[in-house]
Motif scaffolding. Structure first.
Motif, PDB file in Angstrom:
ATOM      1  N   LEU A 191       0.874  -1.208  -0.077  1.00  0.00           N
ATOM      2  CA  LEU A 191       0.030   0.095   0.104  1.00  0.00           C
ATOM      3  C   LEU A 191       0.806   1.293  -0.210  1.00  0.00           C
ATOM      4  O   LEU A 191       1.906   1.185   0.401  1.00  0.00           O
ATOM      5  CB  LEU A 191      -1.030  -0.023   1.204  1.00  0.00           C
ATOM      6  CG  LEU A 191      -1.854  -1.209   1.501  1.00  0.00           C
ATOM      7  CD1 LEU A 191      -2.730  -1.115   2.679  1.00  0.00           C
ATOM      8  CD2 LEU A 191      -2.809  -1.311   0.207  1.00  0.00           C
ATOM      9  N   THR A 192       0.337   2.284  -0.687  1.00  0.00           N
ATOM     10  CA  THR A 192       0.842   3.694  -0.437  1.00  0.00           C
ATOM     11  C   THR A 192       0.454   4.308   0.540  1.00  0.00           C
ATOM     12  O   THR A 192      -0.836   4.885   0.078  1.00  0.00           O
ATOM     13  CB  THR A 192       0.819   4.466  -1.964  1.00  0.00           C
ATOM     14  OG1 THR A 192       1.260   3.653  -2.944  1.00  0.00           O
ATOM     15  CG2 THR A 192       1.684   5.656  -2.003  1.00  0.00           C
ATOM     16  N   LEU A 193       0.980   4.563   1.765  1.00  0.00           N
ATOM     17  CA  LEU A 193       0.525   5.339   2.942  1.00  0.00           C
ATOM     18  C   LEU A 193       0.856   6.576   2.781  1.00  0.00           C
ATOM     19  O   LEU A 193       2.172   6.870   2.666  1.00  0.00           O
ATOM     20  CB  LEU A 193       0.997   4.506   4.243  1.00  0.00           C
ATOM     21  CG  LEU A 193       0.518   3.183   4.313  1.00  0.00           C
ATOM     22  CD1 LEU A 193       1.062   2.601   5.640  1.00  0.00           C
ATOM     23  CD2 LEU A 193      -0.976   2.623   4.179  1.00  0.00           C
ATOM     24  N   ILE A 194       0.001   7.573   3.089  1.00  0.00           N
ATOM     25  CA  ILE A 194       0.244   8.819   3.186  1.00  0.00           C
ATOM     26  C   ILE A 194      -0.449   9.401   4.485  1.00  0.00           C
ATOM     27  O   ILE A 194      -1.366   8.916   4.967  1.00  0.00           O
ATOM     28  CB  ILE A 194      -0.239   9.853   1.988  1.00  0.00           C
ATOM     29  CG1 ILE A 194      -1.653   9.593   1.590  1.00  0.00           C
ATOM     30  CG2 ILE A 194       0.709   9.189   0.453  1.00  0.00           C
ATOM     31  CD1 ILE A 194      -2.074  10.599   0.647  1.00  0.00           C
ATOM     32  N   GLU A 195      -0.047  10.693   4.891  1.00  0.00           N
ATOM     33  CA  GLU A 195      -0.554  11.382   6.032  1.00  0.00           C
ATOM     34  C   GLU A 195      -2.144  11.919   5.615  1.00  0.00           C
ATOM     35  O   GLU A 195      -2.326  11.966   4.339  1.00  0.00           O
ATOM     36  CB  GLU A 195       0.175  12.737   6.367  1.00  0.00           C
ATOM     37  CG  GLU A 195       1.869  12.171   7.099  1.00  0.00           C
ATOM     38  CD  GLU A 195       1.443  11.319   8.124  1.00  0.00           C
ATOM     39  OE1 GLU A 195       0.973  11.575   8.950  1.00  0.00           O
ATOM     40  OE2 GLU A 195       2.232  10.342   8.316  1.00  0.00           O
ATOM     41  N   PRO A 196      -2.704  12.217   6.524  1.00  0.00           N
ATOM     42  CA  PRO A 196      -4.212  12.578   6.254  1.00  0.00           C
ATOM     43  C   PRO A 196      -3.845  13.811   5.379  1.00  0.00           C
ATOM     44  O   PRO A 196      -3.067  14.533   5.714  1.00  0.00           O
ATOM     45  CB  PRO A 196      -4.774  12.845   7.925  1.00  0.00           C
ATOM     46  CG  PRO A 196      -3.960  11.873   8.894  1.00  0.00           C
ATOM     47  CD  PRO A 196      -2.552  11.953   8.029  1.00  0.00           C
ATOM     48  N   VAL A 197      -4.910  13.941   4.558  1.00  0.00           N
ATOM     49  CA  VAL A 197      -4.779  14.910   3.666  1.00  0.00           C
ATOM     50  C   VAL A 197      -5.936  16.163   3.811  1.00  0.00           C
ATOM     51  O   VAL A 197      -7.075  15.823   4.372  1.00  0.00           O
ATOM     52  CB  VAL A 197      -4.789  14.836   1.958  1.00  0.00           C
ATOM     53  CG1 VAL A 197      -3.488  13.759   1.734  1.00  0.00           C
ATOM     54  CG2 VAL A 197      -6.165  13.976   1.720  1.00  0.00           C
ATOM     55  N   GLY A 198      -5.589  17.304   3.307  1.00  0.00           N
ATOM     56  CA  GLY A 198      -6.749  18.563   3.402  1.00  0.00           C
ATOM     57  C   GLY A 198      -7.660  18.166   2.242  1.00  0.00           C
ATOM     58  O   GLY A 198      -7.575  17.200   1.434  1.00  0.00           O
ATOM     59  N   TYR A 199      -8.789  18.819   2.327  1.00  0.00           N
ATOM     60  CA  TYR A 199      -9.825  18.782   1.274  1.00  0.00           C
ATOM     61  C   TYR A 199      -9.579  18.899  -0.330  1.00  0.00           C
ATOM     62  O   TYR A 199      -9.885  18.135  -1.013  1.00  0.00           O
ATOM     63  CB  TYR A 199     -10.680  19.810   1.718  1.00  0.00           C
ATOM     64  CG  TYR A 199     -12.217  19.746   0.925  1.00  0.00           C
ATOM     65  CD1 TYR A 199     -12.882  18.356   0.858  1.00  0.00           C
ATOM     66  CD2 TYR A 199     -12.791  20.777   0.285  1.00  0.00           C
ATOM     67  CE1 TYR A 199     -14.023  18.133   0.098  1.00  0.00           C
ATOM     68  CE2 TYR A 199     -13.963  20.673  -0.411  1.00  0.00           C
ATOM     69  CZ  TYR A 199     -14.656  19.418  -0.593  1.00  0.00           C
ATOM     70  OH  TYR A 199     -15.583  19.141  -1.147  1.00  0.00           O
ATOM     71  N   LEU A 200      -8.523  20.042  -0.468  1.00  0.00           N
ATOM     72  CA  LEU A 200      -8.187  20.318  -1.845  1.00  0.00           C
ATOM     73  C   LEU A 200      -7.354  19.088  -2.351  1.00  0.00           C
ATOM     74  O   LEU A 200      -7.485  18.707  -3.506  1.00  0.00           O
ATOM     75  CB  LEU A 200      -7.234  21.547  -1.854  1.00  0.00           C
ATOM     76  CG  LEU A 200      -8.312  22.756  -1.260  1.00  0.00           C
ATOM     77  CD1 LEU A 200      -7.225  24.135  -1.582  1.00  0.00           C
ATOM     78  CD2 LEU A 200      -9.652  22.937  -2.029  1.00  0.00           C
TER      79      LEU A 200
END
Length: 362
Positions: A259-268
């Protein structure tokens, strides 16, 4: 005479909804707003970034209440919101959706006989084991004005015997206004931003997992992540991961190497992922609709959904947490697009409808 609306927000979906409703209130003569942020989502990527990106007015009150059990969190919010209400003496309290912040605001206001306005009233998953279902039902019951996003929501209320007399002694008003999430999606779609550090070809899968029914049930979480990890062997799966869920995965020592894990992202950034993905796989109520607004098919890892109209038009499919069902649904829906041919959610004018009705009602 200026009418004071006190708005309670605290979680990601509420920030997105407030971005358009607060603007509509600001632009409407005769209304003023006081914003209370409970702090339910306190991480910078889950909270502050939304205010910065979406132009939400800075909260007048920051309660900084997060963590603990549902009872502890709701109780602490109830105490602090009541203090704010006694100070501000608003003409109504506006709450969104189905979080602990929603219920706390509604209860505090109803105990003081202040009219409660519920945006996204009438939604039902018909699963009382979900804390969100309890929150939305109780909030509807004490509300004075119920702003419904769909005709299905209105029918749900009617089946339950609504309208009743509200906690302030006034008869309840049920209004079909459309869905403010569509307002937000249309407003900000052209401002979508690619998440930093993400290198992807269009057509990837974007997934989110945060519902307690999945993250707090070890068997369900293992099954979901195993399915996504298998799929990721041949199609990239991007998973913005809430810190709490990440910690659970670490504790369980689960294999998620593909899986490609990323931090929580903003709405945009989330809008960018939705625009460029080939499929959405989620357990989020809000993301189900955001996928639809961006024209993408959705696989929902829950046993029920409050957005039944998406199932009925074939834009969304329910798979629970069954590994093989998840993989099969992904294979069948990857790359499929959908169209809002029936204007299911009102066409993007819900916030203005809400502001106009508030002027008339207060």
């Amino acid at each position: 005479m200026m009418k004071k609306i006190l708005t309670i927000i605290g979680a990601r979906p509420q920030f997105i909804k407030a971005s358009v409703v607060s603007k509509a209130i600001l632009d409407t003569e005769g209304l003023t707003e006081v914003i209370v942020h409970t702090g339910q989502h306190f991480d910078a990527n889950m909270s502050a970034v939304f205010f910065d990106q979406l132009g939400i007015p800075k909260p007048d009150y920051q309660l900084s209440i997060s963590g603990g059990s549902h009872g502890v969190m709701t109780g602490r919010m109830l105490i602090e919101i009541e203090k704010v209400l006694l100070t501000e003496q608003p003409d109504c309290v506006l709450v969104y959706g189905d979080t602990n912040s929603t219920l706390s605001g509604a209860l505090a206001a109803s105990k003081l006989h202040i009219p409660v306005v519920h945006v996204e009233a009438g939604l039902r998953s018909f699963n009382m084991q979900m804390p969100e279902e309890v929150n939305r039902i109780l909030t509807d019951r004490v509300s004075t004005i119920l702003f419904c996003p769909t005709q299905t929501a209105i029918k749900n209320l009617q089946v339950e015997g609504y309208p009743f007399v509200a906690s302030n002694g006034q008869p309840q008003r049920i209004e079909l206004v459309g869905d403010v999430m569509q307002d937000s999606a249309e407003l900000f779609a052209t401002r979508a931003v690619k998440p930093q550090g993400v290198t992807l070809q269009d057509g990837f899968i974007v997934s989110t997992i945060h519902r307690a029914e999945n993250t707090d049930d070890t068997d369900r979480l293992i099954s979901i992540l195993s399915a996504l990890n298998d799929v990721a062997q041949h199609t990239s799966v991007v998973l913005p991961l809430h810190p709490r869920t990440r910690n659970i995965i670490v504790d369980l020592k689960l294999d998620i190497a593909n899986l490609t894990l990323i931090e929580p992202v903003g709405y945009l950034e989330m809008l960018w992922l939705l625009q460029h993905c080939g499929l959405v796989v989620t357990d989020s109520g809000g993301v189900q609709k955001e996928a639809y607004f961006m024209g993408k098919a959705c696989v929902t890892m829950r046993d029920q959904t409050e957005w039944v109209e998406l199932i009925e038009v074939g834009a969304n499919v329910l798979v629970g947490a069954d590994k093989e069902k998840i993989k099969d649904a992904i294979a069948r829906n990857l790359g499929r697009t959908v169209k809002d041919e029936q204007s299911l959610y009102g066409g993007g004018v819900a916030a203005n409808n809400i502001a106009k009705l508030l002027v008339a009602a207060l």
